[in-house]
Design an enzyme around this catalytic site. Structure first.
Site, short mmCIF file in Angstrom:
data_model
loop_
_atom_site.label_atom_id
_atom_site.label_comp_id
_atom_site.label_asym_id
_atom_site.label_seq_id
_atom_site.Cartn_x
_atom_site.Cartn_y
_atom_site.Cartn_z
N CYS A 124 -61.71 59.82 -106.33
CA CYS A 124 -63.14 59.76 -106.05
C CYS A 124 -63.92 60.42 -107.18
CB CYS A 124 -63.44 60.47 -104.73
SG CYS A 124 -62.76 62.12 -104.67
N GLU A 152 -66.68 62.72 -96.47
CA GLU A 152 -66.65 62.71 -97.94
C GLU A 152 -66.26 61.31 -98.39
OE1 GLU A 152 -67.95 64.99 -99.82
OE2 GLU A 152 -68.43 65.98 -97.93
P1 NDP Z 1 -60.76 53.99 -96.49
O1 NDP Z 1 -62.17 54.28 -96.14
O2 NDP Z 1 -60.30 52.59 -96.52
O3 NDP Z 1 -59.77 54.75 -95.48
C1 NDP Z 1 -59.84 56.14 -95.27
C2 NDP Z 1 -59.25 56.46 -93.91
O4 NDP Z 1 -60.06 55.89 -92.89
C3 NDP Z 1 -57.85 55.88 -93.70
O5 NDP Z 1 -57.08 56.78 -92.94
C4 NDP Z 1 -58.15 54.62 -92.91
O6 NDP Z 1 -57.06 54.15 -92.14
C5 NDP Z 1 -59.27 55.11 -92.02
N1 NDP Z 1 -60.10 54.04 -91.45
C6 NDP Z 1 -60.28 52.78 -91.91
N2 NDP Z 1 -61.15 52.11 -91.10
C7 NDP Z 1 -61.50 52.97 -90.11
C8 NDP Z 1 -62.39 52.88 -88.99
N3 NDP Z 1 -63.07 51.76 -88.72
N4 NDP Z 1 -62.52 53.96 -88.19
C9 NDP Z 1 -61.85 55.12 -88.45
N5 NDP Z 1 -61.01 55.24 -89.50
C10 NDP Z 1 -60.85 54.20 -90.33
O7 NDP Z 1 -60.50 54.72 -97.88
P2 NDP Z 1 -59.18 54.74 -98.76
O8 NDP Z 1 -58.05 55.31 -97.96
O9 NDP Z 1 -58.99 53.42 -99.41
O10 NDP Z 1 -59.54 55.85 -99.86
C11 NDP Z 1 -60.27 55.57 -101.00
C12 NDP Z 1 -61.71 56.03 -100.85
O11 NDP Z 1 -61.74 57.42 -100.55
C13 NDP Z 1 -62.52 55.87 -102.12
O12 NDP Z 1 -63.77 55.35 -101.80
C14 NDP Z 1 -62.66 57.31 -102.62
O13 NDP Z 1 -63.79 57.54 -103.43
C15 NDP Z 1 -62.72 58.07 -101.35
N6 NDP Z 1 -62.38 59.46 -101.55
C16 NDP Z 1 -63.38 60.41 -101.50
C17 NDP Z 1 -63.11 61.73 -101.77
C18 NDP Z 1 -64.20 62.76 -101.70
O14 NDP Z 1 -63.88 63.97 -101.63
N7 NDP Z 1 -65.46 62.38 -101.73
C19 NDP Z 1 -61.77 62.17 -102.13
C20 NDP Z 1 -60.78 61.11 -102.13
C21 NDP Z 1 -61.09 59.81 -101.86
P3 NDP Z 1 -56.15 52.90 -92.70
O15 NDP Z 1 -55.51 53.40 -93.94
O16 NDP Z 1 -55.21 52.68 -91.58
O17 NDP Z 1 -57.10 51.78 -92.95
#
Ligand code: NDP
Length: 529
Positions: A331, A297
């Site tokens: 989001c 998502e």
């Molecule tokens: P990120 O994509 O930066 O991070 C999400 C998760 O992925 C974190 O736990 C992060 O860890 C991890 N991550 C980062 N890089 C990697 C990788 N290469 N491999 C595996 N895991 C990785 O998103 P945000 O946390 O900044 O959240 C905001 C985003 O989430 C927005 O785009 C928003 O729209 C979306 N979102 C979507 C929703 C939906 O239902 N569609 C609901 C809520 C949010 P770390 O923090 O350590 O980097």
């Protein structure tokens, strides 16, 4: 596979799912209780926390600090930073636990979720208070996050029991049944913006379906994940079923994604990371016996459309709430307002009139503040960069600055006269920035709404039934709302997930969600003549 009578008996005993109520902070007893929780939590900040692998506490040499975005020097907690080695150990521990957990009766698995929900209810203000300090949620937003987490536990416990009921198909001479069995070991990777609700939703769905997981919380919100892991332990979840791995996504997360023992990845976060996970998961690794399943998502660029038949006062409020709730870091946020020409000026005036009273900026630990800081230095810089882009692309009508104070505060910002293909109208900003766009008429407005690569949420304010019927068919989003804000999906009522680059449309909190964490086994038994 469990006896259907036992499952039915439990379903009867626990009754139907009902959404938990939000806290009414206008009642002084609730206000006092929340103040107390904020005081209690602040006295406990700065502690050190280990990883949890196979029920063992593991401290690594390196640490990761969680800080308060309202006072960045305030350390909420110090967490062990996992690397590839710990990620591998956590997957192995989950693999071992899978042997017994996948054979644990569904009623027992569901009962653990229900106990966890009970524990969360008892600590509800404490959990919300952690979110106020760790990610800058205001009281109402933090409370809603905790409530949604409780709802997920209650809802998925019931859904799994429903799925467990053996489906018997009557064919002559045979007894044919269909059973939903778990997938295996999963990596669960949530974002920081609903640090409890989304993390609980994805992980509890995986667990109750009989899978074991490694939960890697976002690095901006490890404390609330730790509190959840503690609750699961108290609720009786066996060691190794949910392993907590704090550490950077690029290392710890990526190791989980790549590992040959990983069977599925449940991710919520940005489009960039989601697509990267999708690509990496597609490549089979030596020793891997399955196609990894990905549940992804991702981002959004929600639009709120208003036509000339709408209640404009209600629309102005809906636009502001959708755009600026939790500083626009949802989001589902309505970061575009698309107004038809005929009411463009009148509605814009109403929006600008309502904004100062609705959007009060300041420390979210104080109840009167509706807008807190954005979550991190990185987020702060990104949003301010987009505001500079916006100044070139549209007319700055409101806000546009970062107040000169400690904390990652950014004024709620509104740009008017934005072209539908401007960057601030196309790209997810994930901050308090609203782009207002003018459409020729209502059909043109829907066309503009559909013109981004995303397809998560949308709202349409109109009183014309024919136009609403058209929007039902043509407004291409996973979650569509009429005459109300486009945020605040409720578990069991508004199954949530988006189209196109917003993700795999998993519909969290809906009746189909658990199927994503299972595989169906069809068994045919020839009966004696
Ligand atoms: P990120 O994509 O930066 O991070 C999400 C998760 O992925 C974190 O736990 C992060 O860890 C991890 N991550 C980062 N890089 C990697 C990788 N290469 N491999 C595996 N895991 C990785 O998103 P945000 O946390 O900044 O959240 C905001 C985003 O989430 C927005 O785009 C928003 O729209 C979306 N979102 C979507 C929703 C939906 O239902 N569609 C609901 C809520 C949010 P770390 O923090 O350590 O980097």
């Amino acid at each position: 596979m469990q006896d259907s009578q036992e499952v039915r008996a439990m379903l009867d005993r626990i009754g139907e799912f009902r959404n938990e109520s939000l806290t009414d902070f206008s009642l002084s007893k609730n206000e006092i209780a929340f103040e107390l929780a904020l005081g209690q939590v602040i006295s406990d900040i700065g502690r050190k926390h280990p990883l949890l692998i196979g029920g063992e506490e593991v401290y690594t040499g390196q640490t990761l600090k969680s800080t308060n975005p309202a006072r960045p020097r305030e350390v909420i907690g110090v967490f062990s930073r996992a690397g590839a080695v710990e990620a591998g150990s956590a997957i192995e521990a989950a693999g071992e636990a899978f042997e017994s957990w996948s054979r644990t009766p569904t009623t027992e698995r569901a009962a653990i979720l229900l106990r966890a929900a009970e524990l969360m209810r008892a600590r509800r203000h404490e959990l919300s208070a952690w979110m106020v300090y760790e990610v800058g949620k205001n009281w109402v937003e933090a409370d809603a996050d905790t409530v949604e987490a409780i709802d997920f536990l209650e809802y998925y416990a019931r859904q799994m029991l429903e799925l467990e009921l053996v489906q018997v198909i009557q064919a002559p001479g045979e007894r044919d049944t269909l059973h939903y069995i778990p997938l295996g070991v999963g990596a669960v990777i949530p974002p920081w913006n609903f640090p409890l609700a989304i993390l609980v939703g994805m992980s509890s769905a995986a667990i109750v379906a009989g899978n074991t997981i490694v939960l890697k919380p976002a690095s901006d919100a490890p404390k609330i994940a730790w509190e959840y892991a503690r609750i699961l332990g108290e609720a009786g979840l066996p060691p190794g079923v949910c392993n907590l791995l704090t550490g950077p996504g690029g290392v710890a997360g990526e190791t989980l994604v790549d590992h040959p023992r990983t069977r599925f990845i449940a991710f919520t976060g940005s489009k960039e990371v989601g697509l990267r996970i999708h690509t990496r998961a597609a490549r089979p690794r030596p020793g891997q016996n399955w196609i990894k399943r990905t549940i992804l998502e991702m981002g959004g660029k929600g639009a709120v459309i208003v036509d000339e038949t709408a209640d404009l006062d209600a629309a102005a409020t809906g636009i502001l709430v959708s755009a600026f709730g939790y500083q626009g870091q949802k989001c589902s946020a309505g970061s575009r307002a698309i107004l038809v020409d005929e009411i463009y000026d009148t509605l814009l005036e109403k929006i600008l009139e309502q904004a100062p009273e609705m959007l009060t900026i300041g420390d979210p630990a104080r109840r009167e503040h509706t807008l807190g800081p954005v979550v991190s230095q990185r987020q702060y810089e990104t949003v301010l960069d987009y505001i500079e882009v916006g100044k070139r692309e549209g007319q700055l009508l409101y806000g546009g600055k970062a107040p000169d104070r400690d904390g990652y505060y950014i004024e709620p910002t509104i740009f008017g006269g934005v072209s539908p293909d401007a960057r601030i109208a196309q790209e997810e900003i994930f901050g308090p920035v609203l782009a207002v766009i003018k459409a020729r008429d209502w059909q043109h407005a829907i066309e503009i709404a559909n013109s981004t690569e995303f397809g998560l949420t949308g709202a349409y304010y109109s009183t014309d039934p024919e136009r609403l019927a058209y929007a039902r068919r043509e407004f291409h989003v996973g979650n569509l709302y009429f005459n109300r804000k486009c945020t605040g999906a409720l578990v069991g009522i508004h199954p949530f997930g988006g189209f196109n680059m917003s993700g795999t449309d998993s519909k969290a909190g809906g009746p189909d969600y658990l199927l994503l964490f299972t595989q169906a086994k069809s068994i045919a038994e020839k009966l004696p003549e």
